[in-house]
Scaffold this active site. Sequence first.
Site, PDB file in Angstrom:
ATOM      1  N   SER A  78      -1.166  -8.140  -4.126  1.00 35.43           N
ATOM      2  CA  SER A  78      -0.263  -9.277  -4.297  1.00 35.43           C
ATOM      3  C   SER A  78      -0.222  -9.720  -5.760  1.00 35.43           C
ATOM      4  CB  SER A  78      -0.681 -10.408  -3.346  1.00 35.43           C
ATOM      5  OG  SER A  78       0.364 -11.332  -3.161  1.00 35.43           O
ATOM      6  N   ASP A 194       3.205  -7.960   2.220  1.00 35.26           N
ATOM      7  CA  ASP A 194       2.091  -8.315   1.344  1.00 35.26           C
ATOM      8  C   ASP A 194       0.800  -7.585   1.707  1.00 35.26           C
ATOM      9  OD1 ASP A 194      -0.124  -9.972   0.169  1.00 35.26           O
ATOM     10  OD2 ASP A 194       1.574 -11.174  -0.509  1.00 35.26           O
TER      11      ASP A 194
END
Length: 300
Positions: A78, A194
Amino acid sequence: MKSLRCIVTGILFTLVVAMPSNSASQAANEIHTAPLPAVQKRIGLALGGGGAKGLCHIVFIKVLDELGLRPSVIAGTSIGAVVGGFYASGVSGAQMEHILKNVKFTDVVKTVDLSMLSNSGLVTGKGIKNFLYEHIPARTFEELQIPLKVVATDFWERRQVVFHSGQLIPAIRASMSMPAVFQPVRFGGMVLVDGGAVNPLPYDLIRKECDILIAIDVSGEKTPSEGDRVPSMFESIVSTNQIMQESIIRNKMKISKPDIYIKPDLTNIRVLEFHRYEEILNSVGRDVEAFRKELLNRIK
């Protein structure tokens, strides 16, 4: 509307850490580095996810720069993949901090493409992808100065996907696909979201490739606000996701720990509060000094 403004502001500041500039390059060149040890140990650097809290990765990277140390391999999830991507391509910690403090809000507004009609995410991510293509020197993992592993999640197969070769930008874009905020990425026949959903602190991916393994956990802490212990709908969704990520990290630590584990003291900083960057950078001073001391002991 207030929540929407907060989300958009956070998205804009996500991009700030990546914008290179001539003045930033000059600032980086002025760093005084310490002499390297006669025999260098291989350093592995794992940068965790945590939204705005991940801006503090910059300060720890500055310590490596100031000591004249360079990782042999990096892994990121991320925001950790974003910062790690620019670091691996040659952007120093000083450059990133200089940019963060001097970027103009209007310079990055054009990179955000809201899609209010989409049912998969508030932002399509095309503007961000174009921005990354424009400002990252490397187009592929093979062009990076430091080997990098980027973690994303295969939504339908519910498994970890680790990118370490091929196209760089789609991998970083996929790794930062925060559910409900950024639309998932279609890549290689997969639908990717993610990387924090499966591996929020990917130090395990580089354990065998280094002598000193560093993991920076930016999951932070949460305490209830005065007078109202019930979170908003958006806060509930985001924070529940972070609770699950922290659980993953705790269980990984029971199996195998990194050589240097740092969890900065970051309390009540929401995932999209990038506008609090000065507070974020300044609040980790004790953690930075502890990191510097432990690192120096390890490289002796």
